[in-house]
Design an enzyme around this catalytic site. Sequence first.
Site, PDB file in Angstrom:
ATOM      1  N   VAL A  69       5.170 -25.595 -43.823  1.00 60.44           N
ATOM      2  CA  VAL A  69       4.098 -25.423 -42.840  1.00 60.44           C
ATOM      3  C   VAL A  69       3.713 -23.951 -42.706  1.00 60.44           C
ATOM      4  CG1 VAL A  69       4.816 -27.484 -41.554  1.00 60.44           C
ATOM      5  CG2 VAL A  69       5.766 -25.252 -40.914  1.00 60.44           C
ATOM      6  N   TYR A  77       8.624 -22.644 -31.868  1.00 63.55           N
ATOM      7  CA  TYR A  77       7.476 -22.469 -32.771  1.00 63.55           C
ATOM      8  C   TYR A  77       6.865 -21.074 -32.652  1.00 63.55           C
ATOM      9  CZ  TYR A  77       7.715 -27.103 -34.664  1.00 63.55           C
ATOM     10  OH  TYR A  77       8.151 -28.205 -35.352  1.00 63.55           O
ATOM     11  N   HIS A 120       3.162 -31.718 -44.188  1.00 59.74           N
ATOM     12  CA  HIS A 120       3.717 -31.634 -42.829  1.00 59.74           C
ATOM     13  C   HIS A 120       2.922 -30.696 -41.923  1.00 59.74           C
ATOM     14  CE1 HIS A 120       7.877 -33.058 -44.574  1.00 59.74           C
ATOM     15  NE2 HIS A 120       7.001 -34.040 -44.455  1.00 59.74           N
ATOM     16  N   ALA A 163      14.228 -20.165 -56.796  1.00 62.66           N
ATOM     17  CA  ALA A 163      12.870 -20.424 -57.282  1.00 62.66           C
ATOM     18  C   ALA A 163      12.158 -19.130 -57.679  1.00 62.66           C
ATOM     19  CB  ALA A 163      12.077 -21.155 -56.195  1.00 62.66           C
TER      20      ALA A 163
HETATM   21  C1  BJW Z   1      16.361 -22.945 -52.554  1.00 60.28           C
HETATM   22  C2  BJW Z   1      16.457 -21.600 -52.343  1.00 60.28           C
HETATM   23  C3  BJW Z   1      15.795 -20.806 -53.264  1.00 60.28           C
HETATM   24  C4  BJW Z   1      17.553 -22.495 -50.786  1.00 60.28           C
HETATM   25  N1  BJW Z   1      15.126 -21.357 -54.267  1.00 60.28           N
HETATM   26  N2  BJW Z   1      15.696 -23.482 -53.559  1.00 60.28           N
HETATM   27  C5  BJW Z   1      13.505 -43.856 -44.922  1.00 60.28           C
HETATM   28  C6  BJW Z   1      14.859 -43.837 -44.618  1.00 60.28           C
HETATM   29  C7  BJW Z   1      15.347 -43.153 -43.507  1.00 60.28           C
HETATM   30  C8  BJW Z   1      14.486 -42.469 -42.662  1.00 60.28           C
HETATM   31  C9  BJW Z   1      13.161 -42.463 -42.974  1.00 60.28           C
HETATM   32  C10 BJW Z   1      12.679 -43.171 -44.068  1.00 60.28           C
HETATM   33  N3  BJW Z   1      11.326 -42.993 -44.117  1.00 60.28           N
HETATM   34  C11 BJW Z   1      10.967 -42.215 -43.082  1.00 60.28           C
HETATM   35  C12 BJW Z   1      12.064 -41.890 -42.376  1.00 60.28           C
HETATM   36  C13 BJW Z   1      12.127 -41.073 -41.151  1.00 60.28           C
HETATM   37  C14 BJW Z   1      11.979 -39.597 -41.407  1.00 60.28           C
HETATM   38  C15 BJW Z   1      12.978 -39.128 -42.439  1.00 60.28           C
HETATM   39  O1  BJW Z   1      12.666 -38.879 -43.595  1.00 60.28           O
HETATM   40  N4  BJW Z   1      14.204 -38.930 -42.016  1.00 60.28           N
HETATM   41  C16 BJW Z   1      15.244 -38.417 -42.903  1.00 60.28           C
HETATM   42  C17 BJW Z   1      15.893 -37.214 -42.275  1.00 60.28           C
HETATM   43  C18 BJW Z   1      16.195 -39.514 -43.216  1.00 60.28           C
HETATM   44  N5  BJW Z   1      10.622 -39.274 -41.828  1.00 60.28           N
HETATM   45  C19 BJW Z   1       9.642 -39.170 -40.939  1.00 60.28           C
HETATM   46  O2  BJW Z   1       9.838 -39.378 -39.757  1.00 60.28           O
HETATM   47  C20 BJW Z   1       8.275 -38.789 -41.448  1.00 60.28           C
HETATM   48  N6  BJW Z   1       7.316 -39.659 -40.907  1.00 60.28           N
HETATM   49  C21 BJW Z   1       7.227 -40.929 -41.284  1.00 60.28           C
HETATM   50  O3  BJW Z   1       7.894 -41.395 -42.182  1.00 60.28           O
HETATM   51  O4  BJW Z   1       6.304 -41.633 -40.581  1.00 60.28           O
HETATM   52  C22 BJW Z   1       6.179 -43.036 -40.807  1.00 60.28           C
HETATM   53  C23 BJW Z   1       5.156 -43.525 -39.803  1.00 60.28           C
HETATM   54  C24 BJW Z   1       4.068 -44.257 -40.251  1.00 60.28           C
HETATM   55  C25 BJW Z   1       3.141 -44.749 -39.317  1.00 60.28           C
HETATM   56  C26 BJW Z   1       3.296 -44.482 -37.961  1.00 60.28           C
HETATM   57  C27 BJW Z   1       4.378 -43.733 -37.524  1.00 60.28           C
HETATM   58  C28 BJW Z   1       5.308 -43.261 -38.455  1.00 60.28           C
HETATM   59  C29 BJW Z   1       7.894 -37.396 -40.934  1.00 60.28           C
HETATM   60  C30 BJW Z   1       8.765 -36.313 -41.486  1.00 60.28           C
HETATM   61  C31 BJW Z   1       8.402 -34.994 -40.826  1.00 60.28           C
HETATM   62  C32 BJW Z   1       9.367 -33.863 -41.204  1.00 60.28           C
HETATM   63  N7  BJW Z   1       9.128 -32.759 -40.352  1.00 60.28           N
HETATM   64  C33 BJW Z   1       9.840 -31.513 -40.608  1.00 60.28           C
HETATM   65  C34 BJW Z   1       9.399 -30.501 -39.541  1.00 60.28           C
HETATM   66  C35 BJW Z   1       7.967 -30.053 -39.816  1.00 60.28           C
HETATM   67  C36 BJW Z   1       7.482 -29.103 -38.791  1.00 60.28           C
HETATM   68  C37 BJW Z   1       8.280 -27.837 -38.741  1.00 60.28           C
HETATM   69  O5  BJW Z   1       8.418 -27.115 -39.750  1.00 60.28           O
HETATM   70  O6  BJW Z   1       8.779 -27.560 -37.670  1.00 60.28           O
HETATM   71  O7  BJW Z   1       9.517 -31.023 -41.914  1.00 60.28           O
HETATM   72  S1  BJW Z   1      11.615 -31.689 -40.662  1.00 60.28           S
HETATM   73  C38 BJW Z   1      11.855 -30.541 -41.986  1.00 60.28           C
HETATM   74  O8  BJW Z   1      12.348 -31.245 -43.162  1.00 60.28           O
HETATM   75  C39 BJW Z   1      10.459 -30.025 -42.343  1.00 60.28           C
HETATM   76  C40 BJW Z   1      10.541 -29.963 -43.830  1.00 60.28           C
HETATM   77  O9  BJW Z   1       9.247 -29.946 -44.384  1.00 60.28           O
HETATM   78  C41 BJW Z   1      11.335 -31.201 -44.166  1.00 60.28           C
HETATM   79  C42 BJW Z   1      11.967 -31.150 -45.528  1.00 60.28           C
HETATM   80  O10 BJW Z   1      12.899 -30.140 -45.621  1.00 60.28           O
HETATM   81  P1  BJW Z   1      13.058 -29.325 -46.982  1.00 60.28           P
HETATM   82  O11 BJW Z   1      11.815 -28.608 -47.272  1.00 60.28           O
HETATM   83  O12 BJW Z   1      13.589 -30.211 -48.034  1.00 60.28           O
HETATM   84  O13 BJW Z   1      14.107 -28.221 -46.544  1.00 60.28           O
HETATM   85  P2  BJW Z   1      15.705 -28.302 -46.531  1.00 60.28           P
HETATM   86  O14 BJW Z   1      16.186 -27.221 -45.630  1.00 60.28           O
HETATM   87  O15 BJW Z   1      16.190 -29.663 -46.266  1.00 60.28           O
HETATM   88  O16 BJW Z   1      16.118 -27.960 -48.030  1.00 60.28           O
HETATM   89  C43 BJW Z   1      15.910 -26.675 -48.560  1.00 60.28           C
HETATM   90  C44 BJW Z   1      16.421 -26.681 -49.995  1.00 60.28           C
HETATM   91  O17 BJW Z   1      16.110 -25.436 -50.572  1.00 60.28           O
HETATM   92  C45 BJW Z   1      17.942 -26.856 -50.108  1.00 60.28           C
HETATM   93  O18 BJW Z   1      18.220 -27.922 -51.013  1.00 60.28           O
HETATM   94  C46 BJW Z   1      18.428 -25.525 -50.674  1.00 60.28           C
HETATM   95  O19 BJW Z   1      19.542 -25.657 -51.563  1.00 60.28           O
HETATM   96  C47 BJW Z   1      17.194 -25.032 -51.367  1.00 60.28           C
HETATM   97  N8  BJW Z   1      17.087 -23.581 -51.493  1.00 60.28           N
HETATM   98  N9  BJW Z   1      17.235 -21.413 -51.185  1.00 60.28           N
HETATM   99  C48 BJW Z   1      15.113 -22.741 -54.366  1.00 60.28           C
HETATM  100  N10 BJW Z   1      15.854 -19.463 -53.129  1.00 60.28           N
END
Ligand code: BJW
Length: 267
Positions: free
Chosen positions: A106, A70, A122, A234
Site C-alpha cells: 500500500v 496509519y 490492498h 529482492a
Molecule cells: C524479503 C525481503 C527482501 C523480507 N527481499 N523478500 C482462505 C483461507 C483462510 C483465510 C482466508 C482465505 N481467504 C481469505 C481469507 C481471509 C484473509 C486471509 O487471507 N487470511 C490469512 C491470514 C489466512 N483474507 C482477507 O480477509 C482478504 N479479503 C477477503 O478475502 O475478502 C473476501 C470477501 C469477499 C466479499 C465480501 C467480503 C469479503 C483481505 C486481505 C487484506 C490484507 N490486508 C493487509 C493490510 C493492508 C493494509 C495495511 O497495509 O495496513 O495487507 S494484511 C498484510 O498482509 C498486508 C499485506 O499486503 C498482506 C500480505 O503480506 P506480505 O506482503 O506477504 O508480507 P509478509 O510480512 O507476510 O511477508 C514478507 C515477506 O518478505 C517474508 O516472506 C520475508 O521473508 C520477505 N522478505 N525481506 C525479498 N529484502
Amino acid sequence: MSPIVISERLIDALTADRVRVVVLTGAGVSAESGIPTFRSAGGYWKSYRPEDLATPEAFARDPRTVWEWYAHRRRLVAGAEPNPAHIELARWEMSLAGFTLITQNVDGLHRRAGSRQPFELHGNITESICHRCRQSQGSVGLGPKGELPACACGGKIRPAVVWFGEPLPQRTLQLAGEAAERADVYFSIGTSSIVQPAADLAYVAKEAGAYLIEINPEETAMSRLFDECLRGPAGAIVPEIGKRVFDGESHGITSGVKDIHVESHES
Ligand code: BJW
Ligand code: ZN
C-alpha cells in the site's frame, strides 16, 4: 560472498518472443526501503495483533489507535525511497510488452519508481475514503490536534486500504487474475504467500502452465509450488535478472552478492 545463480531456463523463458510476465510483490520488496514487513523479523505482526489494527472491527472499536498506526506508517512511507527492486521492475514494464505488476503493498513505492499501472490489491495508504459512503477523501488524516476525520455524510474517514474480512477492489482483482491466467513466467517477490486471495494467483498461473519463480530470503508457505526459489534480497536479485535479460550480459553465475542461493523444484 555467494553467487547469484540465474538459470538458463529462466533466462530462456524471459527472452522468448512475446513472453508474458506477471509479478506479484509483497512487503519484502519494500523492506530495503526501510518499510517494515508484517510477518518477518521486525514485522508489524510480531508486535501487534492484526485484529487490533487491520480489521473493520478494530476501526469501529478504536479508530484513534488505528489512525495513529496509519499516521505513523504514512510518515515512514513519505520518508522512504524506492529501492533497486522497485526501480528494476519499472524498467521491466518499459522493456516488455506483456508485463503486469500486481502488488499487495500500500506504500505507492512502485508508482514512485516509475511503474505506470501496478494493480494495487490492498489499496493505497496515502489515500483516504469514507468508511460509510466509500467516497474518496484525498489524503485527509488525523487533524493537528489529533481530531478524527469525518465525512460530510457523518461517516468516519479511514485509510483507503483493504483490511481482513473486506473484499479486494473487484475490477483490480479480476484484471490480476486474468493476467495470471495468461502468464508464461510468474514471479512472487517478497511475500509470505499467506494472505488470500493474492497468494492464490500463483496457483492460477501454475494451472495455466506458467514457469514460477519465488524471490525471498526465506522459505514460504507456498515455496514448493514454485519451479525455482531464489533465496536472497529482492534489491539484489531482481536487478541481477534484469542485467542478464535486458542488458545482454553473459548467462550463468555472477559473484559478489551475499546470502543468495537457488533452489530448483523439478517435478
Ligand atoms: C524479503 C525481503 C527482501 C523480507 N527481499 N523478500 C482462505 C483461507 C483462510 C483465510 C482466508 C482465505 N481467504 C481469505 C481469507 C481471509 C484473509 C486471509 O487471507 N487470511 C490469512 C491470514 C489466512 N483474507 C482477507 O480477509 C482478504 N479479503 C477477503 O478475502 O475478502 C473476501 C470477501 C469477499 C466479499 C465480501 C467480503 C469479503 C483481505 C486481505 C487484506 C490484507 N490486508 C493487509 C493490510 C493492508 C493494509 C495495511 O497495509 O495496513 O495487507 S494484511 C498484510 O498482509 C498486508 C499485506 O499486503 C498482506 C500480505 O503480506 P506480505 O506482503 O506477504 O508480507 P509478509 O510480512 O507476510 O511477508 C514478507 C515477506 O518478505 C517474508 O516472506 C520475508 O521473508 C520477505 N522478505 N525481506 C525479498 N529484502
Ligand atoms: Zn461519507
